[in-house]
Design a protein around this motif. Sequence first.
Motif, PDB file in Angstrom:
ATOM      1  N   ASN A  43     -31.014 -64.683  88.077  1.00  0.00           N
ATOM      2  CA  ASN A  43     -31.977 -63.845  87.353  1.00  0.00           C
ATOM      3  C   ASN A  43     -31.310 -62.766  86.491  1.00  0.00           C
ATOM      4  OD1 ASN A  43     -34.014 -65.285  88.552  1.00  0.00           O
ATOM      5  ND2 ASN A  43     -34.259 -63.824  90.240  1.00  0.00           N
ATOM      6  N   MET A  44     -30.002 -62.715  86.547  1.00  0.00           N
ATOM      7  CA  MET A  44     -29.298 -61.672  85.790  1.00  0.00           C
ATOM      8  C   MET A  44     -28.752 -62.241  84.487  1.00  0.00           C
ATOM      9  SD  MET A  44     -26.884 -59.818  88.587  1.00  0.00           S
ATOM     10  CE  MET A  44     -27.523 -59.304  90.188  1.00  0.00           C
ATOM     11  N   ASP A  45     -28.769 -61.413  83.430  1.00  0.00           N
ATOM     12  CA  ASP A  45     -28.100 -61.847  82.202  1.00  0.00           C
ATOM     13  C   ASP A  45     -26.580 -61.710  82.375  1.00  0.00           C
ATOM     14  OD1 ASP A  45     -27.228 -59.151  81.363  1.00  0.00           O
ATOM     15  OD2 ASP A  45     -29.383 -58.816  81.101  1.00  0.00           O
ATOM     16  N   ASP A  46     -25.843 -62.326  81.462  1.00  0.00           N
ATOM     17  CA  ASP A  46     -24.384 -62.374  81.582  1.00  0.00           C
ATOM     18  C   ASP A  46     -23.748 -60.983  81.569  1.00  0.00           C
ATOM     19  OD1 ASP A  46     -24.479 -65.072  81.756  1.00  0.00           O
ATOM     20  OD2 ASP A  46     -23.924 -65.463  79.659  1.00  0.00           O
TER      21      ASP A  46
ATOM     22  N   THR B 206     -25.043 -58.136  82.587  1.00  0.00           N
ATOM     23  CA  THR B 206     -25.253 -57.455  83.876  1.00  0.00           C
ATOM     24  C   THR B 206     -24.271 -57.982  84.920  1.00  0.00           C
ATOM     25  OG1 THR B 206     -27.589 -57.176  83.356  1.00  0.00           O
ATOM     26  CG2 THR B 206     -26.963 -56.952  85.670  1.00  0.00           C
ATOM     27  N   LYS B 207     -24.129 -59.305  84.966  1.00  0.00           N
ATOM     28  CA  LYS B 207     -23.191 -59.884  85.933  1.00  0.00           C
ATOM     29  C   LYS B 207     -21.765 -59.382  85.677  1.00  0.00           C
ATOM     30  CE  LYS B 207     -24.997 -64.077  85.260  1.00  0.00           C
ATOM     31  NZ  LYS B 207     -25.345 -65.507  85.332  1.00  0.00           N
ATOM     32  N   ALA B 208     -21.372 -59.406  84.393  1.00  0.00           N
ATOM     33  CA  ALA B 208     -20.013 -58.972  84.062  1.00  0.00           C
ATOM     34  C   ALA B 208     -19.819 -57.490  84.379  1.00  0.00           C
ATOM     35  CB  ALA B 208     -19.714 -59.246  82.590  1.00  0.00           C
ATOM     36  N   SER B 209     -20.879 -56.695  84.217  1.00  0.00           N
ATOM     37  CA  SER B 209     -20.741 -55.262  84.502  1.00  0.00           C
ATOM     38  C   SER B 209     -20.547 -55.018  86.000  1.00  0.00           C
ATOM     39  CB  SER B 209     -21.946 -54.478  83.967  1.00  0.00           C
ATOM     40  OG  SER B 209     -23.083 -54.704  84.773  1.00  0.00           O
ATOM     41  N   LEU B 210     -21.137 -55.868  86.835  1.00  0.00           N
ATOM     42  CA  LEU B 210     -20.916 -55.741  88.286  1.00  0.00           C
ATOM     43  C   LEU B 210     -19.469 -56.080  88.652  1.00  0.00           C
ATOM     44  CD1 LEU B 210     -24.250 -57.364  89.565  1.00  0.00           C
ATOM     45  CD2 LEU B 210     -23.619 -54.942  89.725  1.00  0.00           C
ATOM     46  N   VAL B 211     -18.922 -57.074  87.946  1.00  0.00           N
ATOM     47  CA  VAL B 211     -17.512 -57.423  88.175  1.00  0.00           C
ATOM     48  C   VAL B 211     -16.626 -56.255  87.755  1.00  0.00           C
ATOM     49  CG1 VAL B 211     -15.605 -58.960  87.509  1.00  0.00           C
ATOM     50  CG2 VAL B 211     -17.912 -59.903  87.886  1.00  0.00           C
ATOM     51  N   GLU B 212     -16.930 -55.678  86.589  1.00  0.00           N
ATOM     52  CA  GLU B 212     -16.117 -54.559  86.094  1.00  0.00           C
ATOM     53  C   GLU B 212     -16.128 -53.369  87.055  1.00  0.00           C
ATOM     54  OE1 GLU B 212     -16.449 -55.198  81.254  1.00  0.00           O
ATOM     55  OE2 GLU B 212     -17.714 -53.723  82.240  1.00  0.00           O
ATOM     56  N   LYS B 213     -17.256 -53.184  87.724  1.00  0.00           N
ATOM     57  CA  LYS B 213     -17.354 -52.068  88.675  1.00  0.00           C
ATOM     58  C   LYS B 213     -16.778 -52.449  90.038  1.00  0.00           C
ATOM     59  CE  LYS B 213     -21.798 -51.336  87.474  1.00  0.00           C
ATOM     60  NZ  LYS B 213     -23.128 -50.706  87.425  1.00  0.00           N
TER      61      LYS B 213
ATOM     62  N   SER C   6     -26.254 -67.797  94.231  1.00  0.00           N
ATOM     63  CA  SER C   6     -25.677 -66.622  94.883  1.00  0.00           C
ATOM     64  C   SER C   6     -26.561 -65.405  94.636  1.00  0.00           C
ATOM     65  CB  SER C   6     -24.268 -66.357  94.368  1.00  0.00           C
ATOM     66  OG  SER C   6     -24.297 -66.113  92.984  1.00  0.00           O
ATOM     67  N   ALA C   7     -26.330 -64.385  95.441  1.00  0.00           N
ATOM     68  CA  ALA C   7     -27.110 -63.152  95.307  1.00  0.00           C
ATOM     69  C   ALA C   7     -26.286 -61.999  95.850  1.00  0.00           C
ATOM     70  CB  ALA C   7     -28.417 -63.264  96.078  1.00  0.00           C
ATOM     71  N   ILE C   8     -26.751 -60.793  95.585  1.00  0.00           N
ATOM     72  CA  ILE C   8     -26.165 -59.631  96.250  1.00  0.00           C
ATOM     73  C   ILE C   8     -27.278 -58.859  96.938  1.00  0.00           C
ATOM     74  CG2 ILE C   8     -24.135 -59.329  94.785  1.00  0.00           C
ATOM     75  CD1 ILE C   8     -25.709 -57.224  93.187  1.00  0.00           C
TER      76      ILE C   8
ATOM     77  N   ALA D 226     -18.323 -54.956  79.472  1.00  0.00           N
ATOM     78  CA  ALA D 226     -19.702 -55.331  79.792  1.00  0.00           C
ATOM     79  C   ALA D 226     -20.584 -54.099  80.006  1.00  0.00           C
ATOM     80  CB  ALA D 226     -19.725 -56.216  81.034  1.00  0.00           C
ATOM     81  N   CYS D 227     -20.054 -53.098  80.705  1.00  0.00           N
ATOM     82  CA  CYS D 227     -20.840 -51.874  80.958  1.00  0.00           C
ATOM     83  C   CYS D 227     -21.253 -51.236  79.634  1.00  0.00           C
ATOM     84  CB  CYS D 227     -20.040 -50.892  81.801  1.00  0.00           C
ATOM     85  SG  CYS D 227     -19.773 -51.453  83.498  1.00  0.00           S
ATOM     86  N   LEU D 228     -20.355 -51.299  78.664  1.00  0.00           N
ATOM     87  CA  LEU D 228     -20.637 -50.761  77.337  1.00  0.00           C
ATOM     88  C   LEU D 228     -21.841 -51.470  76.719  1.00  0.00           C
ATOM     89  CD1 LEU D 228     -19.464 -48.950  74.986  1.00  0.00           C
ATOM     90  CD2 LEU D 228     -18.319 -51.023  74.197  1.00  0.00           C
ATOM     91  N   GLN D 229     -21.854 -52.778  76.789  1.00  0.00           N
ATOM     92  CA  GLN D 229     -22.946 -53.556  76.203  1.00  0.00           C
ATOM     93  C   GLN D 229     -24.236 -53.332  76.976  1.00  0.00           C
ATOM     94  OE1 GLN D 229     -21.514 -57.543  74.566  1.00  0.00           O
ATOM     95  NE2 GLN D 229     -19.820 -57.019  75.921  1.00  0.00           N
ATOM     96  N   LYS D 230     -24.092 -53.130  78.282  1.00  0.00           N
ATOM     97  CA  LYS D 230     -25.275 -52.840  79.101  1.00  0.00           C
ATOM     98  C   LYS D 230     -25.840 -51.468  78.712  1.00  0.00           C
ATOM     99  CE  LYS D 230     -27.145 -53.593  83.657  1.00  0.00           C
ATOM    100  NZ  LYS D 230     -28.342 -54.234  83.091  1.00  0.00           N
ATOM    101  N   TYR D 231     -24.959 -50.520  78.471  1.00  0.00           N
ATOM    102  CA  TYR D 231     -25.386 -49.158  78.081  1.00  0.00           C
ATOM    103  C   TYR D 231     -26.202 -49.205  76.792  1.00  0.00           C
ATOM    104  CZ  TYR D 231     -24.901 -44.211  76.672  1.00  0.00           C
ATOM    105  OH  TYR D 231     -25.131 -42.917  76.280  1.00  0.00           O
ATOM    106  N   PHE D 232     -25.738 -49.987  75.816  1.00  0.00           N
ATOM    107  CA  PHE D 232     -26.432 -50.031  74.527  1.00  0.00           C
ATOM    108  C   PHE D 232     -27.497 -51.135  74.487  1.00  0.00           C
ATOM    109  CE2 PHE D 232     -22.642 -47.641  73.191  1.00  0.00           C
ATOM    110  CZ  PHE D 232     -23.271 -46.590  72.547  1.00  0.00           C
ATOM    111  N   GLY D 233     -27.541 -51.938  75.554  1.00  0.00           N
ATOM    112  CA  GLY D 233     -28.583 -52.955  75.647  1.00  0.00           C
ATOM    113  C   GLY D 233     -28.470 -54.056  74.610  1.00  0.00           C
ATOM    114  N   LYS D 234     -27.243 -54.337  74.176  1.00  0.00           N
ATOM    115  CA  LYS D 234     -27.094 -55.456  73.249  1.00  0.00           C
ATOM    116  C   LYS D 234     -25.697 -56.063  73.293  1.00  0.00           C
ATOM    117  CE  LYS D 234     -26.640 -52.262  69.321  1.00  0.00           C
ATOM    118  NZ  LYS D 234     -27.216 -51.915  68.021  1.00  0.00           N
TER     119      LYS D 234
END
Lengths: 337, 337
Positions: free
Chosen positions: B65-68, B70-77, B90-92, B307-315
């Motif tokens: 259910n997550m976009d790419d 969001t998933k990548a931002s979780l990896v980065e964190k 899979s899930a968290i 990824a977090c950067l793209q998540k911040y700006f939503g694009k």
Amino acid sequence: MNWYFNEGKDGDIVISSRVRFARNIQGFNYTNNLNKTKLEEILNIFENNKQLLKKYGLKLLRLENMDDITKASLVEKHLISIELLKSKASAILINDEENICIMLNEEDHLRIQVFSAGFEIYNIYEILNNIDDEFGKCITYQYNKNYGYLTSCPSNVGTGFRCSVMLHLPALQLSRKLNKIIDIANNLNINIRGAYGEGTNSSGHMYQISNKITIGVTEKEILDNINNIVSQLITLEREERNNLLKNKLQLEDNINRKYGILSNAKIISSQEINEYISYIRMGIYMKLIDKIDIKKLNKIGIYTKVACLQKYFGKVLSPNERDVYRARVIKDILEEK
Amino acid sequence: MNWYFNEGKDGDIVISSRVRFARNIQGFNYTNNLNKTKLEEILNIFENNKQLLKKYGLKLLRLENMDDITKASLVEKHLISIELLKSKASAILINDEENICIMLNEEDHLRIQVFSAGFEIYNIYEILNNIDDEFGKCITYQYNKNYGYLTSCPSNVGTGFRCSVMLHLPALQLSRKLNKIIDIANNLNINIRGAYGEGTNSSGHMYQISNKITIGVTEKEILDNINNIVSQLITLEREERNNLLKNKLQLEDNINRKYGILSNAKIISSQEINEYISYIRMGIYMKLIDKIDIKKLNKIGIYTKVACLQKYFGKVLSPNERDVYRARVIKDILEEK
């Protein structure tokens, strides 16, 4: 406010304008052939003429009463020449704004100078002419009806007039188009010189334009000639800056990074400052940076110079100390309201 | 506030602590031998156990259910592994603070993880242990009385326990003393790895310390061993930072210039950011810079990641765009009250 903190006409390209007359007083040898007593005699002529000084708000300041840092700071501000420091008895007649500064007993008895921020050669010439006339009523200039005004160095004989304009030409320098322009200027009896360092290369992208010839031409012709070449240089530099906007974001990044270093460094050399100020100045006029205005930048430019810096802090500083205090004065100026 | 923006104990050196258990559920093959239906079955066990999730404020989020981004931002964190992305279902299980993040259907059925800013391995181990016990009441773990907990990869069998600590070691890296320490650590069954890039070299001076062995030792012994080596590294790094103060002004200049660039650039790469953040972080704790606090710096560190950067700006942003938006998010964060 001192004139050199201000911005003037065509301030995006023209830093400052300066005109001067070289004059000598009848009945005196040239300064290099005068002993101290005779040199003092010349200074006394002006010191005793309170009315003349008052007319222009001038004070007579003898260089022997100045400390070394003060003298060097006047040189850095281009208000006096290094030559003046070598005289056995010299002085300046200067007003509060410091836009009128008459050197006494430099190479000639008088070097009457008028300054302005920006491109103002005709206006300051009017002031210069007026001062010259008023002084001429009190003293008799050395004048020959064939040659004109007589001067110590033959290169000034005739009008004794020099008009110089300080230009900021970063885009023309970066695009390497300046050398061709300098060649053309030389054929038009115009000097173009880098204002820092040797030859025509200039770390701060500053160039001084002035007339070569003072005889066989009228002052009006000299002014028109300078006006003509400077106007062309202004147009060319503006065009070239527009070309730089093809990579606007990179330029904006470069300029803002330089501002970031300038405003955050704790140790900074004068070479670095020259480069940063140049880019930031261009950036302000190209609207690529909004964190600093031109007056603060001018102030930083002045107070980070070796002697002005020491005058600001009121103490003698070693070269290493200067790099640290330079960073401090920048901080002070940026924090000013 | 998410835990990773905070500063914790020994925050001058220790960025974060993490402990995790690898667990598998009786009656299921390891994830690599399960089809999607069976994997879903595992997820459903947890999704249906509202009470258990509520106890720790956990939400179940399915990766499908997550976009790419969001998933990548979780990896980065570092909240999830890249492995988790490869699973067919899979899930968290994650709480708001994000200091508890349980990966479901990674290499093992459960990877129970607890995080903290700073050096907190014993405290977060308590939380981990508690979660492990509570989950163990609802499901039966695969356990062998000779080997301990069974895991997909033999390297995790036994305790299934991994304790890792992220350290910031700029002074030890700059003084080249780190290689010797790494050799010693290896003999103590400790891994030290640069957290960015290959091998032990790290552009951001970040190093991850973790236990190599999970069998034949108790969790307490692992914690004590990690505690011991990390405590020594903290002492050594602090000593080395003191040594750097021999050239205090140069260091202060270097750090503040980097801040100047970070805060003024209009285009900035992630490599640059890592280097600047490292120096500024050290500068904050050494009291060599006061223009930014550690929380804002942490925030910049997170939101400038790809990824977090793209998540911040939503694009979605191209690499070139990212360098520009990275500069913008820094500006945003610095301007926050």
